[in-house]
Every structure is written in C-alpha cells, then in structure tokens.
Design an enzyme around this catalytic site. Structure first.
Site, short mmCIF file in Angstrom:
data_model
loop_
_atom_site.label_atom_id
_atom_site.label_comp_id
_atom_site.label_asym_id
_atom_site.label_seq_id
_atom_site.Cartn_x
_atom_site.Cartn_y
_atom_site.Cartn_z
N CYS A 186 -8.58 11.94 -0.27
CA CYS A 186 -7.69 12.60 -1.09
C CYS A 186 -8.41 14.14 -1.51
O CYS A 186 -9.24 14.15 -2.03
CB CYS A 186 -7.34 11.94 -2.40
SG CYS A 186 -6.71 12.89 -3.86
N CYS B 65 0.17 3.64 2.86
CA CYS B 65 0.74 3.05 4.11
C CYS B 65 2.39 3.62 4.10
O CYS B 65 2.94 4.00 5.16
CB CYS B 65 0.36 1.43 4.15
SG CYS B 65 -1.07 0.99 4.42
N CYS C 40 0.73 -1.14 -0.01
CA CYS C 40 0.00 0.04 -0.11
C CYS C 40 0.84 1.35 0.07
O CYS C 40 1.67 1.63 0.93
CB CYS C 40 -0.85 -0.04 1.36
SG CYS C 40 -1.54 1.63 1.69
N CYS D 109 -8.88 14.75 -5.12
CA CYS D 109 -10.03 14.18 -5.50
C CYS D 109 -11.09 14.89 -5.06
O CYS D 109 -12.23 15.07 -5.87
CB CYS D 109 -10.06 12.72 -5.01
SG CYS D 109 -8.69 11.61 -5.44
#
Length: 302
Positions: free
Chosen positions: A209, A90, A87, A212
């Site tokens: 995000c 992560c 990820c 986004c």
C-alpha cells in the site's frame, strides 16, 4: 445504549422510551455516521448475497482442485490469481483482471491466458502453493510455477507482463524485519500485548500500500521517541499475513492504513489525524498530558 462483548467489539442498541427498537451494525462507522443514523434510526438492512465470481459472465478461466493440473497441461503460459471472495483487494482487482482476460483469453495470437482459483473453496491447490494472502498472482510456464507477481494489479500491467514475462523486482526488506521501536503484532499475540500498555496506537497496513509506505517512517520515528515510556506502544499489524486478515476484519479495518487507539487492550477510537511524525507524536503527548493532569489533581485532592 452500548454493549461491550468479550472480544472488545462494540454493539450499539437504540432505545426509545425504554423500549429496544434497533441494533446499529455499521461496524467501523464514524461519529458522523452514527449521528446521521440517530436522526432517522432504521433496522439493519438485509445484505444481498453476492454472486460468486465463477458464476458471473467472466472471461477468466475459473479452476478447481480437480481441473487445475489438466488446465496447465493444456495452456503452456498461464497467469493465475488466487483469491478469497471476502477480500476487498481481490474485489478491486477483479474488473481489471476480467478486462485483461477479455483480450488475452479470446485472442488467437494471445501470449497466454488468465485463470483464477477461489482458495477458500479449493484448498488443496491453495495449500500446495502456500497461499497465505490475497490476492496472490502466480505465473506458470509449461505447467511449472515460475514467478509470484505482487505488482500485477491493473489491466495494463497484466497485459504488458504477459507479452513480456519478466522476473519481478527483488522484494524490499519488510518493515517487520527492519530494526525499530515499533512492536509488530499478529493474531496470536495482539490481545495480550495491548493489555499491558495504557496507550497503544496501532497501524493496520498492507506492505504494497503506497499510503502505508509513506506513513511508515513517520510512525517509526514516533515510536523511537517514546521507546523509554513503558506505558506506551506504537504497534503494527500486517493484514496480509497469515491469519491477520481475520484480526483486521474484527478490528474494523476496511482500508489501508487504518490507525486504532487502544487503552489497556480496549479499542477507544480511530485515529484520523495527520499521518506525519508531528501527528503521531502529538496524539500520544496529549494522552500523556492528560495522565499527568489527572495525577496532579489527585495530589491536590489529598
């Protein structure tokens, strides 16, 4: 030479004088990346295997299925990060988490400790707490789960929270739950849905995000303008949801938001234009204009 596989990914092969030399494996590369490589073609470079986070000199307590419950018994206040090694978000968060743990886990008067679980290895714990996206951060008090904290990503925010644990703000209504003309797709229906549309612009995103969030209203407006055109769809995929992270990985998503254009389900290109309403609508209008131009040309040939 370009070879297309059944999963719509693209494999580039380099030939010189009819002889195969190399594959180009930089999936999701731009036209410039490919042009630069063509000047000096090189075989794919072997990737150095990553050292697991739990095997590094990390001040974070790394838990397993077996040690999880006993750890919570010993620590009345604990923040636990559930993660996956692959990820990207992560990986971005790890150094912040390590720095916060350096202060909290070693301080004599610490208000609590930081721990982590690789949920791809220790699946029993991940299943028990219904972990479906990464990273997921949960706060435990006296062995009981108290809060899920999606807003904690930085060292300062983590330390601030541990000194004053508060319930997170109520979640916003998800984009998917709001009525709109955007088609929200997942791994189970992505391929079939796009095969039915001549032109599909797909936004791959993560709910948290900021870029986004900025693009959502413009993308939604563009979808509304073309909702009567049966050949067009503006679609979206939440890459943090369920099995969608695998789908996003297959589609070359390396950051959010990513916009891909598909023709009857086949990937054609990444959209790197303006992320406002004018950009999203102008892109689709240019495609429909080309369609109409081809139609006129066929009539003239007849």
């Amino acid at each position: 030479m370009v070879e297309r596989s059944s999963c719509s990914s693209v494999l580039l092969s380099f030939f010189r004088k009819g002889k195969f030399l190399h594959h180009y494996e930089n999936y999701g590369a731009t036209a410039k990346d490919i042009a630069d490589w063509m000047k000096h073609p090189q075989p794919p470079q072997p990737k150095t295997p990553e050292v697991p986070w739990s095997e590094t000199d990390s001040p974070v307590f790394h838990l397993t299925d077996e040690s999880f419950d006993s750890f919570l018994e010993e620590h009345p206040a604990a923040l636990i990060m559930f993660y996956a090694p692959w990820c990207g978000h992560c990986k971005k968060m790890k150094p912040e988490y390590d720095e916060a743990a350096e202060l909290l886990n070693k301080g004599a008067d610490s208000p609590g400790v930081l721990a982590a679980v690789d949920a791809t290895v220790h699946k029993a714990v991940g299943d028990r707490f219904k972990i479906s996206g990464f990273p997921t951060v949960k706060y435990f008090e006296k062995g009981e789960e108290k809060y899920t904290l999606p807003q904690l990503r930085s060292k300062d925010k983590i330390i601030e929270f541990m000194h004053n644990p508060q319930a997170p703000p109520p979640p916003e209504q998800s984009w998917e739950d709001k009525p709109s003309s955007v088609s929200h797709l997942g791994s189970e229906d992505f391929r079939e849905a796009l095969k039915k549309k001549k032109h599909a612009l797909v936004m791959f995103y993560a709910p948290w995000c900021p870029h986004c969030k900025n693009a959502v209203p413009h993308f939604t407006t563009a979808a509304e303008l073309f909702k009567e055109d049966r050949k067009i769809v503006y679609a979206a995929v939440d890459c943090t949801k369920g099995q969608n992270h695998e789908l996003c990985k297959q589609e070359g998503v390396e950051g959010y938001p990513t916009f891909n254009y598909y023709n009857y389900g086949k990937f054609v290109e990444k959209y790197n234009g303006d992320r406002g309403e004018a950009g999203f609508t102008g892109f689709m209008r240019s495609l429909r204009g080309r369609d109409q131009g081809k139609g006129v040309k066929r009539k003239e040939e007849l």
